[in-house]
Design an enzyme around this catalytic site. Structure first.
Site, PDB file in Angstrom:
ATOM      1  N   LYS A 240       3.077  -2.476  -3.448  1.00 44.51           N
ATOM      2  CA  LYS A 240       1.849  -1.701  -3.534  1.00 44.51           C
ATOM      3  C   LYS A 240       1.677  -1.120  -4.935  1.00 44.51           C
ATOM      4  O   LYS A 240       2.666  -0.831  -5.612  1.00 44.51           O
ATOM      5  CB  LYS A 240       1.890  -0.528  -2.535  1.00 44.51           C
ATOM      6  CG  LYS A 240       1.854  -0.902  -1.076  1.00 44.51           C
ATOM      7  CD  LYS A 240       1.924   0.353  -0.221  1.00 44.51           C
ATOM      8  CE  LYS A 240       1.958   0.008   1.266  1.00 44.51           C
ATOM      9  NZ  LYS A 240       0.657  -0.485   1.743  1.00 44.51           N
ATOM     10  N   ARG A 314       2.482  -5.725  11.463  1.00 37.28           N
ATOM     11  CA  ARG A 314       2.227  -6.710  12.523  1.00 37.28           C
ATOM     12  C   ARG A 314       3.473  -7.567  12.802  1.00 37.28           C
ATOM     13  O   ARG A 314       3.654  -8.042  13.916  1.00 37.28           O
ATOM     14  CB  ARG A 314       1.026  -7.581  12.149  1.00 37.28           C
ATOM     15  CG  ARG A 314       1.211  -8.430  10.917  1.00 37.28           C
ATOM     16  CD  ARG A 314      -0.110  -8.902  10.325  1.00 37.28           C
ATOM     17  NE  ARG A 314      -0.808  -7.813   9.637  1.00 37.28           N
ATOM     18  CZ  ARG A 314      -1.989  -7.970   9.024  1.00 37.28           C
ATOM     19  NH1 ARG A 314      -2.589  -9.146   9.018  1.00 37.28           N
ATOM     20  NH2 ARG A 314      -2.562  -6.940   8.435  1.00 37.28           N
TER      21      ARG A 314
END
Length: 463
Positions: A240, A314
């Site tokens: 990130k 996920r």
């Protein structure tokens, strides 16, 4: 701060809610007019000599009262008053309690010299205490469970990592008489949860699967709650940007929320069996980190091509969902995750995204959310977006091939791991926007909001 329900009290100050249409009829109208008070939503006016705090409200709805009450409690906490009172009835008691507890919430664990408020007692006054006692007790339980969730979200990643998350769950289980099972990495490997293990591989902390169970006698329903518990998310090798890494302690908010939900349900003594599952993992970088181009074999046997290691939630949830479906034959199954920034783009910061196949379930949660004061919005699945998850070398890719509809494609990814017989029982809640805020709004202060606890508690009570 103590909150009591009583018939009559002389407090240091009384809080009064006033609508603009009622202002001219108020017995203190002349004084309020001189003070410039217009009774607009969230405006305040202290009449110190009269021991009154006037609060403007747009209307008498719970949303307006909750928001105004939150504003009032902040002002009272910065004053020198030691006690305050509110007149309550069946229509406003929950909103006032939430305004007081949630609006007055502070997280000071990391402040060396936290400011101490002189406000010690809040009195809720009514003529018939017995009629409101149950509402009072239930509202306190739900608000405090929301604050419990906020506390966990706000705890730093150094202090709350997967093993300490598991310890926290054990403590909650002991205090609330819950069953508790913790799976470490050895057990996770036996369960073939290689997707979840891959995400946590580069962390110095072992990944943990937490399973808490609340079992009342003769439950009417059985519900599984699944939470994403990323105690910190660096993005992995798909690192990130620095600015996006700040606040990533909140990536565990889904896991924190399901702990808050089972806490509230057990204290409300609901006749519903609840299973809370949390995939507690830390997504870090290092020589052992999982990589873009890896193909992971999930617990279900389906293979996933990793195209972005920052789409890690996920990959944890797909294994936990499969595990939960095998271990528990639930009437309903709901997962909660700070899954996508795309959900914030679609619905804004304040609203939880809801996805799934059952329109009836989505409608039920829309009603529960409206009653609880939380906001939810439905995002529709469609077959065209599903095609964007195709992989050339595996069963499915962990990210879409196009940068559109990201919240929905994330939900559709999870849908691949929901067994056919459970499709109509399952909903996915994306709390990426609603779980954390750096700008106070409504009854939410800086930090974790406890998103999901109030509307899930309302849904459970509706059952």
């Amino acid at each position: 701060m103590n909150i009591d329900l009583i018939s009559e009290i002389k407090s240091d100050v009384k809080v009064e809610f006033i609508q603009e249409s009622e202002l001219k009829e108020h017995k203190r109208y002349k004084i309020l007019k001189k003070a410039g008070f217009e009774a607009k939503q969230e405006t305040l006016c202290f009449l110190h000599e009269k021991k009154i705090l006037a609060c403007g409200i747009e209307d008498a709805t719970p949303d307006s009262i909750r928001s105004s009450c939150s504003n009032a409690i902040k002002s009272l906490k910065s004053s020198n008053y030691k006690s305050a009172s509110f007149d309550v009835n069946a229509e406003n008691i929950q909103a006032i309690i939430e305004g007081v507890i949630l609006g007055g919430y502070e997280f000071n664990d990391y402040k060396s010299k936290p400011e101490k408020s002189k406000l010690k007692n809040i009195y809720l006054t009514c003529k018939n205490i017995s009629k409101l006692q149950k509402q009072f007790e239930e509202a306190i339980i739900i608000a405090e469970a929301t604050c419990y969730t906020r506390d966990i979200v706000n705890t730093t990643p150094e202090d709350l990592n997967p093993p300490s998350f598991a310890d926290l769950a054990k403590k909650l289980a002991k205090e609330n008489s819950l069953e508790c099972v913790i799976l470490g990495e050895k057990e996770l490997r036996k369960e073939k949860m290689e997707s979840m293990l891959a995400v946590g591989r580069a962390s110095r902390h072992d990944s943990k699967l937490i399973h808490l169970t609340y079992k009342p006698k003769n439950p009417k329903k059985v519900i599984s709650l699944i939470g994403k518990g990323l105690t910190y998310d660096s993005g992995g090798l798909s690192l990130k940007p620095a600015a996006s890494m700040v606040t990533m302690k909140m990536d565990k908010a889904g896991g924190c929320a399901v702990l808050g939900m089972i806490k509230a349900a057990s204290e409300l003594k609901l006749d519903i069996e609840i299973h809370a599952f949390v995939g507690a993992v830390e997504n870090m970088i290092g020589g052992d980190a999982y990589k873009p181009d890896d193909v992971l074999v999930t617990r279900s046997g389906k293979t996933v091509e990793v195209r972005n290691t920052d789409a890690e939630g996920r990959l944890v949830l797909c294994d936990v969902l499969d595990y939960a479906q095998e271990k528990v034959n639930a009437d309903y199954m709901f997962d909660f995750a700070t899954l996508t920034g795309a959900c914030m783009v679609a619905l804004g910061q304040y609203t939880t995204g809801v996805m799934g196949h059952s329109n009836k379930l989505k409608d039920d949660f829309d009603k529960a959310a409206n009653s609880s004061g939380e906001l939810v919005g439905s995002l529709p699945f469609n077959k065209h977006l599903k095609k964007l998850l195709k992989s050339g070398i595996a069963d499915i890719s962990n990210v879409s091939s196009k940068p559109f509809g990201g919240a929905i494609t994330a939900g559709l990814f999870l849908d691949n791991f929901i067994k056919e017989e459970n499709k109509e029982k399952w909903l996915h809640f994306d709390i990426a926007g609603s779980a954390y805020t750096e700008t106070p709004w409504d009854c939410n202060v800086y930090g974790g909001t406890g998103a999901g606890v109030r509307f899930m508690s309302q849904f459970l009570r509706n059952i």
